[in-house]
Write a protein that holds these residues in place. Structure first.
Motif, PDB file in Angstrom:
ATOM      1  N   UNK A  65      -0.103 -34.042  53.450  1.00  0.00           N
ATOM      2  CA  UNK A  65       0.801 -32.912  53.261  1.00  0.00           C
ATOM      3  C   UNK A  65       1.043 -32.204  54.592  1.00  0.00           C
ATOM      4  N   UNK A  66      -0.011 -32.042  55.371  1.00  0.00           N
ATOM      5  CA  UNK A  66       0.125 -31.366  56.665  1.00  0.00           C
ATOM      6  C   UNK A  66       1.114 -32.101  57.564  1.00  0.00           C
ATOM      7  N   UNK A  67       1.015 -33.415  57.595  1.00  0.00           N
ATOM      8  CA  UNK A  67       1.905 -34.188  58.460  1.00  0.00           C
ATOM      9  C   UNK A  67       3.329 -34.247  57.916  1.00  0.00           C
ATOM     10  N   UNK A  68       3.456 -34.555  56.641  1.00  0.00           N
ATOM     11  CA  UNK A  68       4.781 -34.805  56.086  1.00  0.00           C
ATOM     12  C   UNK A  68       5.577 -33.512  55.856  1.00  0.00           C
ATOM     13  N   UNK A  69       4.950 -32.513  55.276  1.00  0.00           N
ATOM     14  CA  UNK A  69       5.668 -31.295  54.907  1.00  0.00           C
ATOM     15  C   UNK A  69       5.656 -30.254  56.018  1.00  0.00           C
ATOM     16  N   UNK A  70       4.505 -30.067  56.648  1.00  0.00           N
ATOM     17  CA  UNK A  70       4.378 -28.993  57.635  1.00  0.00           C
ATOM     18  C   UNK A  70       4.908 -29.422  59.003  1.00  0.00           C
ATOM     19  N   UNK A  71       4.321 -30.471  59.564  1.00  0.00           N
ATOM     20  CA  UNK A  71       4.792 -30.926  60.868  1.00  0.00           C
ATOM     21  C   UNK A  71       6.208 -31.482  60.759  1.00  0.00           C
ATOM     22  N   UNK A  72       6.476 -32.248  59.707  1.00  0.00           N
ATOM     23  CA  UNK A  72       7.814 -32.774  59.506  1.00  0.00           C
ATOM     24  C   UNK A  72       8.845 -31.684  59.300  1.00  0.00           C
ATOM     25  N   UNK A  73       8.420 -30.541  58.773  1.00  0.00           N
ATOM     26  CA  UNK A  73       9.343 -29.436  58.532  1.00  0.00           C
ATOM     27  C   UNK A  73       9.882 -28.800  59.788  1.00  0.00           C
ATOM     28  N   UNK A  74       9.262 -29.057  60.929  1.00  0.00           N
ATOM     29  CA  UNK A  74       9.766 -28.495  62.187  1.00  0.00           C
ATOM     30  C   UNK A  74      11.101 -29.099  62.592  1.00  0.00           C
ATOM     31  N   UNK A  75      11.415 -30.279  62.070  1.00  0.00           N
ATOM     32  CA  UNK A  75      12.655 -30.950  62.464  1.00  0.00           C
ATOM     33  C   UNK A  75      13.887 -30.090  62.208  1.00  0.00           C
ATOM     34  N   UNK A  76      13.870 -29.297  61.146  1.00  0.00           N
ATOM     35  CA  UNK A  76      15.052 -28.517  60.771  1.00  0.00           C
ATOM     36  C   UNK A  76      15.391 -27.424  61.784  1.00  0.00           C
ATOM     37  N   UNK A  77      14.455 -27.089  62.661  1.00  0.00           N
ATOM     38  CA  UNK A  77      14.669 -26.011  63.624  1.00  0.00           C
ATOM     39  C   UNK A  77      15.023 -26.515  65.022  1.00  0.00           C
ATOM     40  N   UNK A  78      14.999 -27.815  65.215  1.00  0.00           N
ATOM     41  CA  UNK A  78      15.219 -28.365  66.556  1.00  0.00           C
ATOM     42  C   UNK A  78      16.671 -28.240  66.977  1.00  0.00           C
ATOM     43  N   UNK A  79      16.862 -27.884  68.242  1.00  0.00           N
ATOM     44  CA  UNK A  79      18.207 -27.849  68.825  1.00  0.00           C
ATOM     45  C   UNK A  79      18.325 -29.024  69.785  1.00  0.00           C
ATOM     46  N   UNK A  80      19.301 -29.864  69.553  1.00  0.00           N
ATOM     47  CA  UNK A  80      19.444 -31.103  70.307  1.00  0.00           C
ATOM     48  C   UNK A  80      20.513 -31.018  71.388  1.00  0.00           C
ATOM     49  N   UNK A  81      21.020 -29.832  71.634  1.00  0.00           N
ATOM     50  CA  UNK A  81      22.073 -29.653  72.633  1.00  0.00           C
ATOM     51  C   UNK A  81      21.969 -28.245  73.212  1.00  0.00           C
ATOM     52  N   UNK A  82      22.596 -28.050  74.369  1.00  0.00           N
ATOM     53  CA  UNK A  82      22.708 -26.711  74.938  1.00  0.00           C
ATOM     54  C   UNK A  82      23.825 -25.972  74.213  1.00  0.00           C
ATOM     55  N   UNK A  83      23.556 -24.732  73.810  1.00  0.00           N
ATOM     56  CA  UNK A  83      24.511 -23.983  73.008  1.00  0.00           C
ATOM     57  C   UNK A  83      25.045 -22.765  73.758  1.00  0.00           C
ATOM     58  N   UNK A  84      26.338 -22.596  73.697  1.00  0.00           N
ATOM     59  CA  UNK A  84      27.014 -21.453  74.314  1.00  0.00           C
ATOM     60  C   UNK A  84      26.662 -21.299  75.793  1.00  0.00           C
ATOM     61  N   UNK A  85      26.537 -22.445  76.466  1.00  0.00           N
ATOM     62  CA  UNK A  85      26.251 -22.423  77.895  1.00  0.00           C
ATOM     63  C   UNK A  85      24.822 -22.067  78.242  1.00  0.00           C
ATOM     64  N   UNK A  86      23.940 -22.040  77.255  1.00  0.00           N
ATOM     65  CA  UNK A  86      22.538 -21.671  77.463  1.00  0.00           C
ATOM     66  C   UNK A  86      21.665 -22.916  77.287  1.00  0.00           C
TER      67      UNK A  86
END
Length: 227
Positions: A65-86
């Motif tokens: 559960x720790x790996x799949x739900x908790x650590x895996x849940x971080x994916x939704x917050x990742x930013x894969x690009x620079x936004x608004x010039x930042x």
């Protein structure tokens, strides 16, 4: 304390872990001034906590559960690009209602990934490498936010003008916040950095000097071998 033999809290730990898991995880904001049901650092803290509980109780279901739900849940917050010039590529934003990327929270996520990498290094080298890279990407993204001649490290990256332009460095519309949290930033960012150097970095002695390199052979640190 239980692992150190100073308490016998196994029944309580088992009960509370079961409650957390039955709820599908409880990831509400752990900051004192935001109230979202899902916050990036809450996922990181949950992983780090449940991983230790699973080790103590020798319970693979908690670990899974720790790996799949908790650590895996971080994916939704990742930013894969620079936004608004930042420079946001590689950072995690905090939560939907307050989407600033705070650096102490990102450091906690990096530490979670590094602990996962160390934990799986023998059992699943490929997965371990992925976790290690996830943590490195975050620390590299944090490193892009030193400002000024003395390397001022911002407390957060406000890429969406949520905090307000008046609080940004040089009053930029989008950008780093011109304040910092010395204890939070320094302590939290130092911890995954030192953990990586101690447990994951490739260490070798060459020509009287000790070098620490990451898994992509980037030089991280070089010191005289005697040190």
């Amino acid at each position: 304390m239980t692992a150190a033999g100073l308490a016998q809290a196994q029944p309580s730990l088992k009960e509370k872990a079961a409650t957390f898991i039955r709820a599908g995880g409880i990831f509400g904001s752990i900051n004192h001034d935001t109230y979202d049901p899902h916050e990036s650092v809450a996922y990181a803290v949950a992983f780090r906590t449940l991983r230790q509980v699973a080790l103590l109780l020798q319970d693979d279901s908690i670990r899974q559960f720790a790996y799949e739900k908790c650590l895996g849940g971080l994916d939704q917050f990742k930013m894969h690009e620079d936004r608004n010039g930042v420079a946001t590529k590689g950072l995690l934003y905090m939560e939907k209602s307050w989407d600033t990327a705070y650096l102490w929270e990102n450091a906690e996520a990096a530490l979670a990934y590094f602990e996962a990498a160390a934990d799986t290094r023998i059992s699943d080298p490929e997965k371990s490498r992925g976790f290690e890279l996830d943590g490195l990407v975050i620390l590299r993204a944090i490193a892009r936010h030193h400002h000024g001649p003395h390397g001022f490290l911002t407390e957060g990256v406000d890429w969406n003008d949520h905090v307000g332009q008046q609080h940004h460095i040089n009053q930029a519309k989008f950008g780093a916040i011109r304040y910092t949290e010395p204890f939070l930033n320094n302590q939290h960012i130092l911890e995954p950095t030192l953990f990586y150097l101690k447990h994951l970095a490739r260490r070798a002695t060459r020509e009287g000097q000790t070098e620490w390199r990451d898994l992509e052979e980037n030089l991280l640190l070089r010191l005289p071998a005697s040190e």
